[in-house]
Scaffold this active site. Structure first.
Site, PDB file in Angstrom:
ATOM      1  N   PRO A  11       0.796  -1.230   0.000  1.00  0.00           N
ATOM      2  CA  PRO A  11       0.000   0.000   0.000  1.00  0.00           C
ATOM      3  C   PRO A  11       0.830   1.282   0.000  1.00  0.00           C
ATOM      4  O   PRO A  11       1.866   1.365   0.661  1.00  0.00           O
ATOM      5  CB  PRO A  11      -0.807  -0.101   1.302  1.00  0.00           C
ATOM      6  CG  PRO A  11      -0.037  -1.054   2.157  1.00  0.00           C
ATOM      7  CD  PRO A  11       0.591  -2.029   1.211  1.00  0.00           C
ATOM      8  N   ASN A  12       0.326   2.232  -0.741  1.00  0.00           N
ATOM      9  CA  ASN A  12       0.846   3.605  -0.827  1.00  0.00           C
ATOM     10  C   ASN A  12       2.136   3.728  -1.637  1.00  0.00           C
ATOM     11  O   ASN A  12       2.601   4.842  -1.877  1.00  0.00           O
ATOM     12  CB  ASN A  12       1.037   4.228   0.570  1.00  0.00           C
ATOM     13  CG  ASN A  12      -0.267   4.272   1.351  1.00  0.00           C
ATOM     14  OD1 ASN A  12      -1.246   4.823   0.852  1.00  0.00           O
ATOM     15  ND2 ASN A  12      -0.301   3.685   2.530  1.00  0.00           N
ATOM     16  N   ARG A  19       5.070  11.163  -2.217  1.00  0.00           N
ATOM     17  CA  ARG A  19       4.774  10.807  -0.821  1.00  0.00           C
ATOM     18  C   ARG A  19       6.017  10.987   0.049  1.00  0.00           C
ATOM     19  O   ARG A  19       7.045  10.363  -0.211  1.00  0.00           O
ATOM     20  CB  ARG A  19       4.340   9.341  -0.793  1.00  0.00           C
ATOM     21  CG  ARG A  19       4.197   8.756   0.576  1.00  0.00           C
ATOM     22  CD  ARG A  19       4.136   7.232   0.503  1.00  0.00           C
ATOM     23  NE  ARG A  19       3.917   6.695   1.820  1.00  0.00           N
ATOM     24  CZ  ARG A  19       4.178   5.441   2.171  1.00  0.00           C
ATOM     25  NH1 ARG A  19       4.649   4.605   1.292  1.00  0.00           N
ATOM     26  NH2 ARG A  19       3.944   5.043   3.389  1.00  0.00           N
ATOM     27  N   TYR A  24      11.180   8.971   1.530  1.00  0.00           N
ATOM     28  CA  TYR A  24      11.225   7.981   0.451  1.00  0.00           C
ATOM     29  C   TYR A  24      11.918   8.471  -0.813  1.00  0.00           C
ATOM     30  O   TYR A  24      12.069   7.705  -1.770  1.00  0.00           O
ATOM     31  CB  TYR A  24       9.799   7.524   0.111  1.00  0.00           C
ATOM     32  CG  TYR A  24       9.111   6.843   1.278  1.00  0.00           C
ATOM     33  CD1 TYR A  24       9.604   5.634   1.781  1.00  0.00           C
ATOM     34  CD2 TYR A  24       7.994   7.395   1.892  1.00  0.00           C
ATOM     35  CE1 TYR A  24       8.990   5.006   2.855  1.00  0.00           C
ATOM     36  CE2 TYR A  24       7.368   6.778   2.962  1.00  0.00           C
ATOM     37  CZ  TYR A  24       7.881   5.586   3.442  1.00  0.00           C
ATOM     38  OH  TYR A  24       7.280   4.958   4.504  1.00  0.00           O
ATOM     39  N   ASN A  75       8.057  -5.750  -1.046  1.00  0.00           N
ATOM     40  CA  ASN A  75       7.962  -4.591  -0.158  1.00  0.00           C
ATOM     41  C   ASN A  75       6.494  -4.511   0.235  1.00  0.00           C
ATOM     42  O   ASN A  75       5.668  -3.944  -0.491  1.00  0.00           O
ATOM     43  CB  ASN A  75       8.416  -3.299  -0.843  1.00  0.00           C
ATOM     44  CG  ASN A  75       8.396  -2.111   0.129  1.00  0.00           C
ATOM     45  OD1 ASN A  75       7.875  -2.219   1.237  1.00  0.00           O
ATOM     46  ND2 ASN A  75       8.943  -0.981  -0.306  1.00  0.00           N
ATOM     47  N   HIS A 101      12.795  -2.664   1.894  1.00  0.00           N
ATOM     48  CA  HIS A 101      12.193  -1.380   2.287  1.00  0.00           C
ATOM     49  C   HIS A 101      13.080  -0.252   1.791  1.00  0.00           C
ATOM     50  O   HIS A 101      14.312  -0.333   1.923  1.00  0.00           O
ATOM     51  CB  HIS A 101      12.046  -1.280   3.810  1.00  0.00           C
ATOM     52  CG  HIS A 101      11.199  -2.370   4.368  1.00  0.00           C
ATOM     53  ND1 HIS A 101       9.823  -2.359   4.241  1.00  0.00           N
ATOM     54  CD2 HIS A 101      11.519  -3.511   4.998  1.00  0.00           C
ATOM     55  CE1 HIS A 101       9.346  -3.463   4.790  1.00  0.00           C
ATOM     56  NE2 HIS A 101      10.355  -4.183   5.251  1.00  0.00           N
ATOM     57  N   ARG A 108      13.222   4.448  12.358  1.00  0.00           N
ATOM     58  CA  ARG A 108      11.958   5.189  12.363  1.00  0.00           C
ATOM     59  C   ARG A 108      11.115   4.806  13.595  1.00  0.00           C
ATOM     60  O   ARG A 108      11.636   4.316  14.579  1.00  0.00           O
ATOM     61  CB  ARG A 108      11.234   4.940  11.034  1.00  0.00           C
ATOM     62  CG  ARG A 108      12.071   5.406   9.836  1.00  0.00           C
ATOM     63  CD  ARG A 108      11.377   5.175   8.522  1.00  0.00           C
ATOM     64  NE  ARG A 108      10.137   5.944   8.438  1.00  0.00           N
ATOM     65  CZ  ARG A 108       9.178   5.721   7.525  1.00  0.00           C
ATOM     66  NH1 ARG A 108       9.345   4.752   6.628  1.00  0.00           N
ATOM     67  NH2 ARG A 108       8.089   6.446   7.505  1.00  0.00           N
TER      68      ARG A 108
END
Ligand code: DQA
Length: 146
Positions: A11-12, A19, A24, A75, A101, A108
């Site tokens: 997702p995303n 984003r 990223y 991922n 990733h 994080r």
């Protein structure tokens, strides 16, 4: 004929490029696909490259990979940290798995430190950005029994 490598994105990741670029970067998923295809082509590997926002769809694709793929580069994005269903699908797939990733999830928030994918992964790459996908392709090229 040899089976393709399944490169599955959660997702995303369709929003990459716009984003959270501070996390990223500005590389888009289409850019990553092009990098993966180029390296895989150079290694003689075919690629099936997909993205979905749905957990169930990822499970369906992992189940499909079980018979159709030589390995899974995954991922799973946020589902990495929540999905027992993806863990179980990977376990049943009995294929080589690379978990990738873009960001270093360990630097994080603490909820990103737990992965339901890692126990099923042969390789875990985090923090190398899009290059992590390319490294994973290289790993498959070295380790697949072809
Ligand atoms: C991610 C890291 C995850 O924690 C996050 O939910 C993502 C992307 C990464 O590639 O860095 O969506 O998998």
């Amino acid at each position: 004929m040899s089976k393709p490598l399944y490169v599955l994105n959660g997702p995303n990741l369709n929003l990459l490029g716009t984003r959270n670029p501070e996390v990223y970067g500005t590389t888009t998923l289409a850019d990553i696909e092009a990098m993966v295809r180029e390296r895989a082509g150079a290694c003689g590997l075919e690629v099936v490259f997909r993205q979905t926002n749905g957990e169930g769809t990822l499970v369906d694709w992992i189940q499909e990979a079980r018979s159709e793929a030589c390995g899974i580069l995954l991922n799973a994005a946020a589902y990495t940290h929540t999905s027992v269903a993806i863990h179980d699908a990977l376990e049943a797939a009995e294929l080589p798995v690379a978990e990738v990733h873009l960001s270093n999830v360990h630097r994080r928030e603490s909820f990103r430190h737990r992965s339901f994918v890692s126990p099923q992964a042969d390789v875990v790459l985090a923090g190398a950005g899009a290059y992590g996908y390319v490294m994973a392709v290289d790993w498959f090229a070295q380790h697949l029994d072809r």
